[in-house]
Design an enzyme around this catalytic site. Structure first.
Site, short mmCIF file in Angstrom:
data_model
loop_
_atom_site.label_atom_id
_atom_site.label_comp_id
_atom_site.label_asym_id
_atom_site.label_seq_id
_atom_site.Cartn_x
_atom_site.Cartn_y
_atom_site.Cartn_z
N ILE A 45 0.77 -1.13 -0.16
CA ILE A 45 -0.21 -0.03 -0.13
C ILE A 45 0.87 1.20 0.08
CG2 ILE A 45 -1.84 1.38 1.14
CD1 ILE A 45 -2.61 -1.41 2.55
N TYR B 95 -3.21 -8.28 16.31
CA TYR B 95 -3.24 -7.17 15.36
C TYR B 95 -4.29 -6.47 15.36
CZ TYR B 95 -3.50 -5.52 10.23
OH TYR B 95 -3.15 -4.99 9.10
#
Ligand SMILES: NC(=O)c1ccc[n+]([C@@H]2O[C@H](COP(=O)([O-])OP(=O)(O)OC[C@H]3O[C@@H](n4cnc5c(N)ncnc54)[C@H](O)[C@@H]3O)[C@@H](O)[C@H]2O)c1
Length: 310
Positions: free
Chosen positions: A13, A140
């Site tokens: 990204i 996460y």
């Protein structure tokens, strides 16, 4: 907000965010531990090699910048649960330290890549708004939520301008073959190499897919726009894994025989994001799923020869 540090700017990204910032006329510095996998360093980018977990590296990287786009992560949902302590150290503690270093360097704007797929946990609604309870089931996701809270604290106490982008499932060019995140990239790479694809569970889990260049464009816009707070970023539409496989079969014209493996406990059964809030400030995804998948497939076919893929 013209001089921007992209932490993790050599990643999937991050590399697209760099492109979008450059296209908008920004001066870009990248802090990353590695080089980009799929292309050589860009002459117009200033690269700092090192970990954002190091104070010394951060001080060097933050010099003379107006804003930070934080897109580095040392974990993905599956690896984070194997060692939550390392996840907290590598991502939460390092990001809290980054906030302190930004304060000391006078850098007062951050765009943070959070995760729309994990911060809500198992959704209570078909379409998930930003106000949905935050109940992650992976380390996460817990760390992403904790960072979001620290950003809020930093704004309240020290005036940080921040934008949290809770990204759905990005896909597109430069998504790695061995990527443990990202089924579209993973499946397309495997098919291009004549390998069998693996599906965790029965393929009924539903995800919201966002074309990476649409997400990157929003990150670049968010650096310069006077918006604040948390935004879901997805397509607002759900596709099951089996539907993705069928679309890939049509797109690639290949025979596909997936291997079905047992489902994973940290995979939520369905997550589709409500994107009304980000649309209200003028952004909407531009790329239809089938068009983005075709661009990913074309790109993979131009890069098939690359063996050493992250
Ligand atoms: N890919 C997805 O499905 C997805 C979905 C939602 C959110 N996100 C988030 O978006 C961000 C980018 O994800 P991505 O898919 O591009 O990941 P990626 O692994 O491709 O890129 C991350 C980059 O960060 C760098 N990095 C890792 N640890 C570092 C450290 N300590 N110091 C400096 N650089 C470091 C890596 O070298 C890599 O280049 C992450 O924060 C991730 O959590 C990703």
């Amino acid at each position: 907000m013209n001089r921007v540090l992209v932490i993790g700017g050599c990643g999937f990204i991050g590399s697209h965010i760099v492109d979008s910032l450059l296209a908008r006329g920004c001066r870009v510095r990248v802090l990353d531990m590695k080089n980009e996998v799929f292309r050589a360093p860009l002459s117009e980018v200033d690269y700092v090699t090192g970990s954002f977990g190091s104070e010394a590296v951060l001080r060097q990287a933050l010099q003379g910048v107006d804003a930070v786009v934080h897109t580095a992560s040392t974990t993905v949902p599956s690896t984070s649960n194997l060692d939550p302590v390392a996840d907290i150290q590598g991502n939460l503690i390092a990001t809290v330290r980054l906030l302190k270093e930004m304060r000391q360097a006078g850098v007062r704007k951050m765009v943070f890549l959070s995760s729309g797929g994990t911060v809500y946990g198992i959704p209570e609604t078909e379409i998930v708004e930003e106000t949905h309870p935050l109940a992650p089931i992976s380390s996460y996701g817990i760390v992403k939520v904790a960072v979001e809270h620290y950003l809020h604290m930093e704004r309240q106490l020290h005036g940080l301008d921040y934008v949290v982008l809770r990204a759905a499932n990005p896909y597109g060019p430069r998504q790695g073959y061995n990527g443990v995140q990202g089924i579209i990239g993973n499946f397309l790479w495997k098919i291009a190499h004549g390998e069998q694809i693996e599906i965790w569970g029965d393929g009924s889990i539903v995800r919201d897919f966002i074309y990476v260049q649409d997400l990157a464009e929003l990150c670049a816009i968010a650096v310069q726009m006077p918006i604040q707070g948390c935004f879901n970023v997805g397509s607002g539409k759900g596709s099951s894994v089996n539907e993705i496989v069928e679309a890939i079969r049509v797109l690639t014209k290949r025979t596909i025989k997936p291997v079905y493996r047992p489902g994973r406990s940290f995979d939520v059964p369905r997550i589709v994001l409500d994107i009304s809030r980000i649309k209200a400030v003028g952004w909407a995804p531009r790329t239809e799923l089938i068009d983005g998948m075709r661009q990913s497939w074309d790109w993979i076919n131009q890069h098939r020869a690359i063996d050493d893929i992250a």
